[in-house]
Write a protein that holds these residues in place. Structure first.
Motif, PDB file in Angstrom:
ATOM      1  N   ARG A 194       0.914  66.501  20.786  1.00 62.43           N
ATOM      2  CA  ARG A 194       1.167  65.992  22.135  1.00 62.43           C
ATOM      3  C   ARG A 194       1.536  67.134  23.071  1.00 62.43           C
ATOM      4  NH1 ARG A 194       5.051  63.385  25.565  1.00 62.43           N
ATOM      5  NH2 ARG A 194       4.156  61.503  26.520  1.00 62.43           N
ATOM      6  N   THR A 211      -2.468  63.554  24.513  1.00 65.05           N
ATOM      7  CA  THR A 211      -2.116  63.469  23.098  1.00 65.05           C
ATOM      8  C   THR A 211      -3.394  63.506  22.275  1.00 65.05           C
ATOM      9  OG1 THR A 211      -0.187  62.097  23.622  1.00 65.05           O
ATOM     10  CG2 THR A 211      -0.909  62.132  21.332  1.00 65.05           C
ATOM     11  N   HIS A 256      -5.192  62.961  18.608  1.00 66.54           N
ATOM     12  CA  HIS A 256      -5.087  62.301  17.309  1.00 66.54           C
ATOM     13  C   HIS A 256      -6.274  62.762  16.462  1.00 66.54           C
ATOM     14  CE1 HIS A 256      -2.337  59.212  19.171  1.00 66.54           C
ATOM     15  NE2 HIS A 256      -3.021  59.593  20.232  1.00 66.54           N
ATOM     16  N   CYS A 295     -11.996  59.871  24.415  1.00 69.56           N
ATOM     17  CA  CYS A 295     -10.799  60.136  25.221  1.00 69.56           C
ATOM     18  C   CYS A 295     -10.409  58.876  25.983  1.00 69.56           C
ATOM     19  CB  CYS A 295     -11.055  61.289  26.188  1.00 69.56           C
ATOM     20  SG  CYS A 295      -9.624  61.709  27.211  1.00 69.56           S
ATOM     21  N   PHE A 296      -9.323  58.242  25.568  1.00 71.99           N
ATOM     22  CA  PHE A 296      -8.804  57.077  26.270  1.00 71.99           C
ATOM     23  C   PHE A 296      -7.996  57.518  27.487  1.00 71.99           C
ATOM     24  CE2 PHE A 296      -9.350  55.614  21.897  1.00 71.99           C
ATOM     25  CZ  PHE A 296      -9.938  54.369  22.073  1.00 71.99           C
ATOM     26  N   HIS A 317      -5.370  59.970  25.679  1.00 70.00           N
ATOM     27  CA  HIS A 317      -5.331  60.060  24.221  1.00 70.00           C
ATOM     28  C   HIS A 317      -6.723  60.438  23.720  1.00 70.00           C
ATOM     29  CE1 HIS A 317      -1.282  58.240  23.530  1.00 70.00           C
ATOM     30  NE2 HIS A 317      -1.528  57.733  24.731  1.00 70.00           N
ATOM     31  N   VAL A 322      -9.025  61.059  20.566  1.00 70.53           N
ATOM     32  CA  VAL A 322      -9.070  60.772  19.129  1.00 70.53           C
ATOM     33  C   VAL A 322     -10.304  61.441  18.521  1.00 70.53           C
ATOM     34  CG1 VAL A 322      -7.738  58.651  19.270  1.00 70.53           C
ATOM     35  CG2 VAL A 322     -10.182  58.535  19.603  1.00 70.53           C
ATOM     36  N   HIS A 380      -8.544  52.840  17.341  1.00 71.69           N
ATOM     37  CA  HIS A 380      -7.470  53.527  18.063  1.00 71.69           C
ATOM     38  C   HIS A 380      -7.163  52.961  19.442  1.00 71.69           C
ATOM     39  CE1 HIS A 380      -6.890  56.903  15.253  1.00 71.69           C
ATOM     40  NE2 HIS A 380      -8.187  56.801  15.013  1.00 71.69           N
ATOM     41  N   LYS A 381      -7.947  52.009  19.936  1.00 71.41           N
ATOM     42  CA  LYS A 381      -7.759  51.580  21.324  1.00 71.41           C
ATOM     43  C   LYS A 381      -6.398  50.927  21.556  1.00 71.41           C
ATOM     44  CE  LYS A 381     -10.116  47.062  21.118  1.00 71.41           C
ATOM     45  NZ  LYS A 381     -11.251  46.284  21.686  1.00 71.41           N
ATOM     46  N   SER A 392      -3.455  51.471  19.831  1.00 73.40           N
ATOM     47  CA  SER A 392      -2.390  52.478  19.759  1.00 73.40           C
ATOM     48  C   SER A 392      -2.445  53.443  20.927  1.00 73.40           C
ATOM     49  CB  SER A 392      -2.476  53.250  18.437  1.00 73.40           C
ATOM     50  OG  SER A 392      -3.722  53.915  18.326  1.00 73.40           O
ATOM     51  N   ALA A 393      -3.632  53.585  21.567  1.00 77.05           N
ATOM     52  CA  ALA A 393      -3.779  54.461  22.733  1.00 77.05           C
ATOM     53  C   ALA A 393      -3.384  53.755  24.027  1.00 77.05           C
ATOM     54  CB  ALA A 393      -5.208  54.975  22.833  1.00 77.05           C
TER      55      ALA A 393
END
Length: 261
Positions: free
Chosen positions: A7, A86, A88, A163-164, A209, A211, A247-248, A250-251
């Protein structure tokens, strides 16, 4: 296996804004200077400006230059902390520092700023050098298979990356209609107006975020068939969709729907 998470440190507003201004402001300044030279300035001065730009293209600050390295480290450090970003990584042990990889990074959005999380000078990924390339037309993953062919020809694993939050860092506008669509296809580029805070090139501060999925391995083939390219492209798209859905939530985007064109 839980992903490895990095992060960006949240620094004060001033150094992070300076870093973004140096990075993104330079792009806008060059574009504005070029347009001004073409439209407003007399020919001798315009040619002098173009010559200066060519000079800086030929002798750039890069990763082999001491000042270029310092500038890159500053930008990477503070840019990641601005939003913050961040990262991941699903399986960081799957990446070999001596290996080359082809990263499929989406979405492009206005500018793919989140890719800075993968940069060498950011210090997150265990890879010594990363090059970023963009196609002449963006955001058409299902129809774009050239990057898959290159990966097969070079024998380099494909890595899905999403990339969210990247679509939230700029506001933008573009015309509608068939004429605009025809022009965009003709010039192989979609012209849009976009802006950040106070109408500047500095993006809005929204968390991002990034990932990174596991590398997709395959055998090297310098002359892959259409069927082979299609098969591996299908593997990549499936892995990309799985990465997004996994991951959507948690992001911070549990309701977001993925639409691949």
């Amino acid at each position: 296996m839980e992903p490895t998470v990095f992060r960006g440190t949240e620094y004060s507003f001033v150094p992070t804004t300076i870093a973004l201004a140096l990075w993104l402001g330079a792009i806008h300044f060059t574009a504005a200077l070029t347009l001004t030279a073409l439209i407003l300035l007399p020919s001798p001065l315009a040619f002098a400006i173009f010559g200066l730009l060519v000079f800086f293209m030929a002798i750039p600050l890069n990763d082999k230059n001491k000042w270029g390295q310092k500038l890159a480290r500053y930008i990477c450090k503070y840019a990641c902390g601005y939003f913050p970003i961040t990262l991941h990584v699903e399986d960081i042990k799957a990446f070999d520092p001596n290996q080359a990889y082809v990263f499929g990074f989406e979405p492009h959005s206005v500018l793919p700023i989140g890719v800075v999380a993968l940069a060498n000078f950011t210090g997150f990924m265990p890879l010594p050098k990363i090059k970023v390339l963009a196609s002449t037309a963006v955001a058409f993953l299902k129809a774009r298979k050239g990057f898959v062919r290159i990966a097969i020809e070079m024998g380099r694993p494909l890595v899905p990356v999403f990339c969210f939050g990247q679509s939230n860092i700029y506001k933008w506008w573009k015309p509608n209609g068939k004429l605009y669509a025809h022009i965009s296809r003709a010039i192989k580029f979609t012209p849009i107006l976009f802006w950040g805070i106070f109408g500047s090139p500095i993006p809005y501060r929204h968390p991002m975020h990034v990932v990174v999925g596991r590398p997709i391995e395959f055998k090297k083939n310098t002359q892959p068939s259409v069927e082979e390219v299609d098969a591996i492209h299908g593997q990549f798209v499936a892995a990309f969709e799985e990465l997004f859905e996994k991951h959507k939530a948690s992001a911070g985007h549990p309701q977001l729907q993925l639409r691949l064109l």
